[in-house]
Design a protein around this motif. Structure first.
Motif, PDB file in Angstrom:
ATOM      1  N   PHE A 106       0.862  -1.182   0.000  1.00 53.48           N
ATOM      2  CA  PHE A 106       0.000   0.000   0.000  1.00 53.48           C
ATOM      3  C   PHE A 106       0.903   1.239   0.000  1.00 53.48           C
ATOM      4  CE2 PHE A 106      -4.059  -1.845   2.211  1.00 53.48           C
ATOM      5  CZ  PHE A 106      -4.213  -2.737   1.157  1.00 53.48           C
ATOM      6  N   ARG A 107       1.427   1.552  -1.166  1.00 54.77           N
ATOM      7  CA  ARG A 107       2.350   2.673  -1.301  1.00 54.77           C
ATOM      8  C   ARG A 107       2.244   3.210  -2.723  1.00 54.77           C
ATOM      9  NH1 ARG A 107       5.709  -2.017  -1.964  1.00 54.77           N
ATOM     10  NH2 ARG A 107       6.922  -1.910  -3.918  1.00 54.77           N
ATOM     11  N   ALA A 178      -7.400   2.415   2.997  1.00 52.53           N
ATOM     12  CA  ALA A 178      -6.282   2.776   3.868  1.00 52.53           C
ATOM     13  C   ALA A 178      -5.911   4.242   3.649  1.00 52.53           C
ATOM     14  CB  ALA A 178      -5.088   1.868   3.599  1.00 52.53           C
ATOM     15  N   VAL A 179      -6.812   5.119   4.048  1.00 48.65           N
ATOM     16  CA  VAL A 179      -6.613   6.564   3.906  1.00 48.65           C
ATOM     17  C   VAL A 179      -6.477   7.155   5.305  1.00 48.65           C
ATOM     18  CG1 VAL A 179      -7.592   8.728   3.084  1.00 48.65           C
ATOM     19  CG2 VAL A 179      -7.936   6.615   1.767  1.00 48.65           C
ATOM     20  N   LEU A 180      -5.340   7.750   5.592  1.00 48.87           N
ATOM     21  CA  LEU A 180      -5.030   8.274   6.915  1.00 48.87           C
ATOM     22  C   LEU A 180      -4.596   9.730   6.787  1.00 48.87           C
ATOM     23  CD1 LEU A 180      -3.043   5.114   7.883  1.00 48.87           C
ATOM     24  CD2 LEU A 180      -5.117   5.835   9.051  1.00 48.87           C
ATOM     25  N   PRO A 181      -5.524  10.660   6.854  1.00 47.46           N
ATOM     26  CA  PRO A 181      -5.197  12.073   6.622  1.00 47.46           C
ATOM     27  C   PRO A 181      -4.113  12.616   7.544  1.00 47.46           C
ATOM     28  CG  PRO A 181      -7.581  11.728   6.577  1.00 47.46           C
ATOM     29  CD  PRO A 181      -6.978  10.457   7.072  1.00 47.46           C
ATOM     30  N   ARG A 182      -4.068  12.163   8.787  1.00 54.10           N
ATOM     31  CA  ARG A 182      -3.097  12.708   9.739  1.00 54.10           C
ATOM     32  C   ARG A 182      -1.724  12.059   9.618  1.00 54.10           C
ATOM     33  NH1 ARG A 182      -6.450  13.693  15.420  1.00 54.10           N
ATOM     34  NH2 ARG A 182      -8.024  15.103  14.540  1.00 54.10           N
ATOM     35  N   VAL A 183      -1.677  10.841   9.111  1.00 57.22           N
ATOM     36  CA  VAL A 183      -0.394  10.152   8.914  1.00 57.22           C
ATOM     37  C   VAL A 183      -0.416   9.500   7.520  1.00 57.22           C
ATOM     38  CG1 VAL A 183       0.333   9.729  11.290  1.00 57.22           C
ATOM     39  CG2 VAL A 183      -1.397   8.250  10.271  1.00 57.22           C
ATOM     40  N   PRO A 184      -0.376  10.308   6.476  1.00 53.85           N
ATOM     41  CA  PRO A 184      -0.604   9.805   5.119  1.00 53.85           C
ATOM     42  C   PRO A 184       0.416   8.783   4.632  1.00 53.85           C
ATOM     43  CG  PRO A 184       0.225  12.059   5.069  1.00 53.85           C
ATOM     44  CD  PRO A 184      -0.121  11.768   6.491  1.00 53.85           C
ATOM     45  N   ARG A 185       1.599   8.760   5.229  1.00 54.89           N
ATOM     46  CA  ARG A 185       2.609   7.808   4.774  1.00 54.89           C
ATOM     47  C   ARG A 185       2.705   6.570   5.678  1.00 54.89           C
ATOM     48  NH1 ARG A 185       7.641  11.025   1.855  1.00 54.89           N
ATOM     49  NH2 ARG A 185       6.346  12.513   0.698  1.00 54.89           N
ATOM     50  N   PHE A 186       1.648   6.332   6.449  1.00 58.25           N
ATOM     51  CA  PHE A 186       1.591   5.145   7.300  1.00 58.25           C
ATOM     52  C   PHE A 186       1.015   3.939   6.549  1.00 58.25           C
ATOM     53  CE2 PHE A 186      -0.020   2.499  10.812  1.00 58.25           C
ATOM     54  CZ  PHE A 186       1.066   2.521  11.679  1.00 58.25           C
TER      55      PHE A 186
END
Length: 259
Positions: A106-107, A178-186
């Motif tokens: 997921f990258r 897998a959308v994480l606005p606060r930690v987008p590169r997680f």
């Protein structure tokens, strides 16, 4: 946990990250098992951490097997048990607890596997798993993930195709969730592209997952994907009590396009 409401006729899904390591898992099952008809548990990454107080020798697969042993000791269903068929008012559904891990896929397409951790570290988004979640005896987490996905796919393919299935995994099955606005590169620690389309391939009527700490439901191909994580204490109102965060699993309509 004593104030947790009792639901003796209901099944409870625990979608992982119940404790850090195995230390508190036995206690959680001890408290919850008497309150429900059946507990269904899948491990999160936190349970798989080898910490200073983890018993010696418990890493990777050995630690996972110990967690399964603890769960089974309380009668909980695990990813290593036969998938049961649950009878409900709308018919039958096969309950499939899964343990699939992640493989950093997921990258973004331009970020190669050998650069992905460095890419995430540029934004300070490196997962603690890099230090305390060990893949032993596999050479890396990618290989462990591949083995888990292959095994689960074979088991699901052997199940009756006409029975709708509830797929349960700690990590989301679809990259778009897998959308994480606060930690987008997680996102590299959030799943694997190997599971893309499993809801169609295995006739899912629901997908249940956690990990992201962002509760909600996303519909894809007529199937509800439900993120049910409680998160850290700061992410929920403890004054409401844990019982307030219980939610009934939504099932796809019988005429769902995905089925």
């Amino acid at each position: 946990m004593q104030e947790f409401p009792s639901h003796p006729d209901d099944w409870l899904i625990l979608a992982g990250d119940i404790t850090d390591g195995p230390k508190g898992l036995d206690w959680v099952f001890q408290e919850l098992t008497p309150k429900f008809r059946q507990i269904v548990w899948v491990p999160g990454n936190h349970e798989l951490w080898t910490l200073p107080d983890t018993p010696p020798g418990l890493r990777g697969v050995a630690l996972y097997e110990r967690l399964v042993e603890i769960a089974r000791g309380h009668g909980a269903l695990t990813p290593e048990d036969p998938y049961p068929v649950f009878e409900h008012e709308r018919g039958r559904a096969l309950i499939a607890p899964l343990f699939l891990l992640y493989d950093y896929s997921f990258r973004p397409r331009h970020v190669t596997r050998d650069r992905v951790v460095r890419w995430a570290r540029e934004f300070g988004n490196v997962c603690t798993d890099e230090y305390v979640l060990h893949p032993d005896p596999f050479p890396d987490r990618d290989s462990w993930c591949a083995a888990r996905c292959d095994s689960a796919a074979r088991r699901l393919a052997a199940c009756p195709a006409d029975i709708p299935k509830v797929l349960i995994n700690h990590f989301p099955l679809e990259e778009e969730h897998a959308v994480l606005p606060r930690v987008p590169r997680f996102t590299p620690w959030c799943g694997t592209r190997r599971t893309s389309g499993w809801h169609r391939r295995f006739n899912a009527c629901a997908v249940v997952y956690g990990h992201l700490h962002i509760r909600g439901t996303h519909w894809l191909d007529g199937v509800p994907f439900q993120e049910v994580s409680l998160g850290y204490p700061r992410q929920w109102d403890r004054a409401r009590g844990l019982g307030a965060y219980l939610r009934e699993v939504t099932l796809a309509p019988r005429n769902s396009a995905g089925r």
